[in-house]
Design a protein around this motif. Structure first.
Motif, short mmCIF file in Angstrom:
data_model
loop_
_atom_site.label_atom_id
_atom_site.label_comp_id
_atom_site.label_asym_id
_atom_site.label_seq_id
_atom_site.Cartn_x
_atom_site.Cartn_y
_atom_site.Cartn_z
N ASP A 488 0.79 -1.09 -0.12
CA ASP A 488 -0.04 -0.12 -0.05
C ASP A 488 0.85 1.36 -0.18
O ASP A 488 2.17 1.19 -0.08
CB ASP A 488 -1.09 0.03 1.25
CG ASP A 488 -0.17 -0.23 2.62
OD1 ASP A 488 1.13 0.19 2.69
OD2 ASP A 488 -0.89 -0.30 3.67
N VAL A 493 0.86 3.27 -5.49
CA VAL A 493 -0.03 3.99 -6.22
C VAL A 493 0.93 4.60 -7.55
O VAL A 493 0.51 4.60 -8.64
CB VAL A 493 -0.48 5.26 -5.25
CG1 VAL A 493 -1.01 6.36 -6.45
CG2 VAL A 493 -1.36 4.81 -4.25
N ARG A 496 1.15 1.37 -10.00
CA ARG A 496 -0.11 1.28 -10.44
C ARG A 496 -0.47 2.27 -11.92
O ARG A 496 -1.01 2.08 -12.62
CB ARG A 496 -1.21 1.27 -9.53
CG ARG A 496 -1.47 0.02 -8.62
CD ARG A 496 -2.58 0.35 -7.71
NE ARG A 496 -2.89 -0.78 -7.04
CZ ARG A 496 -3.96 -1.01 -6.09
NH1 ARG A 496 -4.58 -0.07 -5.81
NH2 ARG A 496 -4.07 -2.37 -5.53
N SER A 497 -0.34 3.64 -11.44
CA SER A 497 -0.36 4.63 -12.33
C SER A 497 0.46 4.40 -13.59
O SER A 497 0.11 4.63 -14.73
CB SER A 497 0.08 6.10 -11.61
OG SER A 497 -0.74 6.21 -10.33
N ASP A 558 -8.10 2.35 -10.50
CA ASP A 558 -7.89 3.65 -10.12
C ASP A 558 -6.71 3.16 -9.21
O ASP A 558 -6.65 2.47 -8.23
CB ASP A 558 -9.34 3.89 -9.14
CG ASP A 558 -8.96 5.02 -8.11
OD1 ASP A 558 -7.80 5.56 -8.14
OD2 ASP A 558 -9.91 5.36 -7.73
N PRO A 559 -5.80 3.87 -9.43
CA PRO A 559 -4.46 3.56 -8.67
C PRO A 559 -4.54 3.68 -7.23
O PRO A 559 -3.59 2.84 -6.48
CB PRO A 559 -3.48 4.58 -9.22
CG PRO A 559 -3.77 4.99 -10.50
CD PRO A 559 -5.29 4.98 -10.32
N GLU A 560 -5.51 4.37 -6.49
CA GLU A 560 -5.63 4.72 -5.14
C GLU A 560 -6.57 3.91 -4.30
O GLU A 560 -6.69 3.91 -3.23
CB GLU A 560 -5.79 6.14 -4.87
CG GLU A 560 -4.81 7.15 -5.30
CD GLU A 560 -4.86 8.45 -4.89
OE1 GLU A 560 -5.74 8.75 -4.15
OE2 GLU A 560 -4.03 9.35 -5.07
#
Length: 640
Positions: A488, A493, A496-497, A558-560
């Motif tokens: 996490d 993030v 993933r982005s 959604d990266p977050e």
């Protein structure tokens, strides 16, 4: 007209089937559910398929006259059976006829996505006319069939096929025959490709593959695991002693053969015929070169050998490993993980050459796992991370960590449903490579972790018995891992982005359009759209409806987000014939998530009981969700 007998009248209950028998070649849909002691017999071409889930037929009372749960009886019939679970058929008559999940007597039989276990025989094929008919088995599982109870008992098998023209088995799991062979084929032509074939954990008095009558045979691309069995120490037995099989073509190639040496003497292939077997490019664990083929044989290509034993099969946990066939960088070039040997050097991400100290592997029956999502492999498309990263599609277990910007991230946390996606499989074999210390090696060119022993070595063949408490395992990781573990926070993030941006660079597109539609049976319903409001006009008599749309997983697009639910659309209001329906109404059936304040999500295929209504009105909530821009029907492409 297809002839269908459903349960002998007065003796056995019947399956409630909706049958439109208009002629030869009918398709019969069987509703999902469990049917006890039902018996089906058909003698013309027919397709029998499960709808809405698995159809379970449990023969706790044996079918009549030793027949199978499902019997195909005509020599000219083409029969397809899909989505069935068949269990419980045992010896039932004084003549000792074996009960079987399927009793085959002729024609062409195709099995797809079936699960057959706990029967006297998994499939028993005795064609009425020898040398005719075909049996094709794909994406199915035969497990724990064969027992010695009842009159006339003896060796029984997961699959027993007498002299049909062709037996073709692919992409299936065949394991744990209790007494007898995993596969015994007297077919004129036998083709066995890309399966997992495994003895039970304690072994049986059997061979994995027995071809007593010889004939043409092609055995390629399988993982074949032989448990301890001192009585019959062969993996594959071909031909019958004293029988000549001239002109046959026998190829055994590109298999991974795992042999447990605890049975003492051992042979890979026992050839009792005069035919010459071509044994080529196999990876063999637990045997020496002199034990590969006993009898006429040609050993060629690069047959990788090691005396490292291998036997364990069903894991209780989620292994962090590579899938069979993954190529690992070595100083001599890329090498398939199953062909690596202890002591051989591999290249790390920073260019060092380090020796392999241990190789673990594990066969996983995903179909039998209580949580299959925990063990389905993740496919990383070629170029998903960057040009050449990876060089070709890479398959990892969901908890295998990849090295991204100085940290290690388990691949399941990077899934985006597109270039990085989990793919359902019935069975898979996982491998892990240990180096002198935890490090980063190159798998298809992508940096990925080597094995770190956090107390799970016992879950691999060749490992010890320990399984440590998760908290202790995490402390071992913190003390011995080569990099920080990330599940996490901002580093996740950012990764993933980048993967989402990279997917769009490769031509994939995200959209907010849900492609909402309503279906009544197989028919699409006329739609009028006004912003977030949809009005559907139903045909007369419409009752069971499906509200269908694209499906998105917030954590993938959604990266977050950490929401891993498969979501369709968020419905704020629904009305039938202008009358509002509460979002908790029982008429909203399968395919609806739990109601939330202000809306209720579908899963992309939600049921609505129309009750004869003529109009359905849907209003969507302003809950933005990203979907991959593909037709809703393409959702199954994620399992390709």
């Amino acid at each position: 007209m297809a002839i269908l007998t459903v349960g002998p009248s007065g003796e056995y209950p019947t399956i409630a089937l909706a049958v439109a028998a208009s002629g030869d070649g009918d398709t019969i849909d069987v509703a999902a559910g469990t049917y006890t002691n039902d018996f089906l017999e058909f003698s013309d071409s027919i397709t029998l398929q499960a709808v809405g889930g698995m159809v379970v037929i449990n023969a706790t009372v044996p079918p009549p006259d030793g027949k199978a749960i499902i019997t195909e009886g005509a020599t000219g019939a083409d029969v397809t059976i899909s989505g069935f679970e068949l269990t419980g058929a045992a010896v039932s008559d004084a003549d000792g006829d074996n009960g079987a999940g399927i009793r085959y007597q002729g024609g062409n039989l195709t099995l797809t996505n079936d699960y057959i276990y706990g029967n006297q025989e998994g499939i028993l094929a005795n064609p009425a006319v020898q040398g005719t008919g075909t049996i094709t088995i794909t994406s199915s599982e035969f497990a724990d069939n064969g027992n010695s109870s009842g009159p006339g008992s003896g060796y029984t098998h997961n699959i027993y096929v007498d002299q049909v023209a062709l037996l073709d088995i692919s992409d299936s799991l065949i394991t744990g025959a209790l007494v007898g062979h995993e596969i015994k084929s007297r077919a004129l032509d036998t083709v066995i490709t890309n399966n997992v074939i495994a003895d039970g954990p304690t072994g049986t008095a059997s061979y994995d593959i027995d071809l007593p009558n010889g004939g043409d045979a092609t055995i390629t691309g399988n993982v074949i695991e032989k448990g301890p069995d001192a009585q019959n120490p062969y993996v594959i037995s071909y031909g019958e002693e004293g029988v000549t099989n001239p002109g046959t073509d026998v190829t055994i190639a590109d298999n991974t053969i795992l042999y447990d040496l605890s049975s003492g003497s051992a042979t890979g292939v026992q050839n009792d015929s005069t035919s010459v077997i071509a044994f080529t490019d196999n990876s063999v664990y637990g045997l020496t070169a002199g034990q590969l083929v006993n009898g006429p044989g040609t050993i060629s290509g690069t047959n990788f050998l090691t005396t490292e034993p291998a036997v364990d099969y069903t894991p209780p946990w989620t292994p962090p490993c590579f899938v069979t066939g993954t190529r690992i960088a070595t100083p001599r070039g890329a090498c398939a993980v199953e062909r690596l040997a202890v002591g051989e050097p591999v290249l790390t991400a920073d260019g060092r050459a380090l020796p392999v100290t241990w190789i673990g592997h594990r066969g996983v029956s995903c179909a039998r796992h209580p949580r299959p999502h925990d063990v389905w492999p993740v496919r990383i498309r070629a170029g998903a991370f960057d040009d050449g990263l990876p060089r070709r599609d890479l398959w990892l277990s969901p908890d295998h960590a990849v090295f991204v910007d100085g940290v290690l991230i388990p691949i399941r946390y990077l899934a985006n449903g597109c270039t990085v996606a989990q793919v359902p499989r019935r069975a898979v074999t996982y491998w892990h490579v240990e180096l002198p210390a935890h490090d980063v090696l190159l798998a298809e060119g992508l940096p990925a972790e080597s094995y770190l022993d956090t107390g799970n070595r016992g879950a691999f063949a060749g490992g010890g018995p320990t399984m440590l408490h998760p908290d202790f395992a995490l402390r071992i990781w913190a003390r011995q891992a080569c990099a920080k573990l990330v599940v996490d926070g901002p580093e996740l993030v950012a990764a993933r982005s980048w993967l989402l941006a990279r997917a769009e660079m490769l031509g994939h597109r995200l959209t907010r359009a849900p492609a909402l539609r309503l279906r009544a049976g197989t028919d699409a319903v006329t739609t009028r759209i006004d912003g977030a409001r949809y009005r559907f006009h139903l045909p007369p008599g419409a009752r069971g409806l499906r509200l269908q749309s694209r499906t998105g997983v917030p954590a993938e697009t959604d990266p977050e987000s950490m929401d891993c639910r498969a979501l369709g659309v968020a419905v704020r209001a629904i009305a039938l014939d202008g009358i509002a329906v509460a979002l908790t109404d029982s008429r909203l059936g399968a395919g609806w998530h739990a109601a939330e304040p202000g809306w209720r999500w579908t899963d992309g295929n939600a049921a609505i009981a129309a009750g004869g209504s003529r109009t359905v009105e849907i209003e969507l909530a302003p809950c933005g969700l990203n979907y991959w821009d593909r037709d809703p029907a393409d959702r199954l492409a994620r399992t390709a």
